[in-house]
Design an enzyme around this catalytic site. Structure first.
Site, mmCIF file in Angstrom:
data_model
loop_
_atom_site.group_PDB
_atom_site.id
_atom_site.type_symbol
_atom_site.label_atom_id
_atom_site.label_comp_id
_atom_site.label_asym_id
_atom_site.label_seq_id
_atom_site.Cartn_x
_atom_site.Cartn_y
_atom_site.Cartn_z
ATOM 1 C CB CYS A 1 -2.266 28.840 42.313
ATOM 2 S SG CYS A 1 -1.642 26.820 43.365
ATOM 3 C CG HIS B 1 1.242 31.556 43.550
ATOM 4 N ND1 HIS B 1 0.440 32.672 43.617
ATOM 5 C CD2 HIS B 1 1.224 30.761 44.096
ATOM 6 C CE1 HIS B 1 -1.117 30.868 44.329
ATOM 7 N NE2 HIS B 1 0.621 30.196 44.672
ATOM 8 C CD GLU C 1 0.227 35.546 43.125
ATOM 9 O OE1 GLU C 1 -0.191 34.864 44.285
ATOM 10 O OE2 GLU C 1 0.256 35.040 41.760
#
Length: 183
Positions: A74, A162, A164
């Protein structure tokens, strides 16, 4: 053991990036603040985390000169693009959303294994709008023309989304792929 450090750009998911790496087999990881001097970075690879603002990225731009693979997530991708000669501007879509991303290069070492498409969680408040020299666009979506980018010659990679977070279907694979690049 492959040592991959996460550079904390004060994003809300930075701790999840660190945790995802910590849970990978064969990875030693740590979380370092972005004001850490570049000469104190001792790693086989770096993840430039997301964050709230380009004004709060500390020494992250200086880390791009280190001779290790780097994955920008990002804001980390946007910083990489801007510092290396690309362009970043406000996205038309805005905030966080589930997005279907099309993988454009199935041989790409970071996102190629996700081909032909994957569902991700991404913010598009800001996004890369022009690639730096040497980079290839490796993923796109209906809301963002550059969802991922790679410069395999310099081992510089970025994803707008993202990997994660739980909402990203194959996020762990992105980190596993990056680990392989760093080995």
């Amino acid at each position: 053991m492959t040592r991959i450090l996460v550079v904390d750009n004060h994003g809300q998911f930075t701790h999840l990036e660190h945790r995802t790496l910590r849970d990978l087999e064969g990875v030693e990881t740590g979380l370092v603040d972005n004001d850490t001097p570049p000469e104190e970075i001792d790693a086989d690879g770096l993840v430039l985390s997301g964050g709230p603002s380009m004004d709060e990225t500390g020494n992250s731009a200086d880390y791009l000169d280190l001779d290790v693979p780097i994955l920008g997530i990002c804001l980390g991708m946007q910083l990489m693009a801007e510092e290396l000669g690309g362009e970043v501007s406000g996205g038309e879509y805005g905030g966080y959303a589930d997005v279907d991303v099309r993988i454009l290069d199935e041989d790409d070492p970071i996102v190629g294994s996700l081909a032909p498409e994957t569902r991700v969680w991404a913010s598009h408040a800001d996004e890369v709008t022009a690639l730096p020299e040497g980079f290839e666009r490796t993923a796109e979506s209906d809301v963002c023309g550059i969802e991922a980018m790679s410069d395999t010659d310099r081992d510089r990679y970025g994803v707008q989304w993202h990997p994660e977070v739980a909402h990203t279907e194959e996020g762990k694979a992105v980190f596993e792929n990056f680990r392989r690049v760093c080995e």
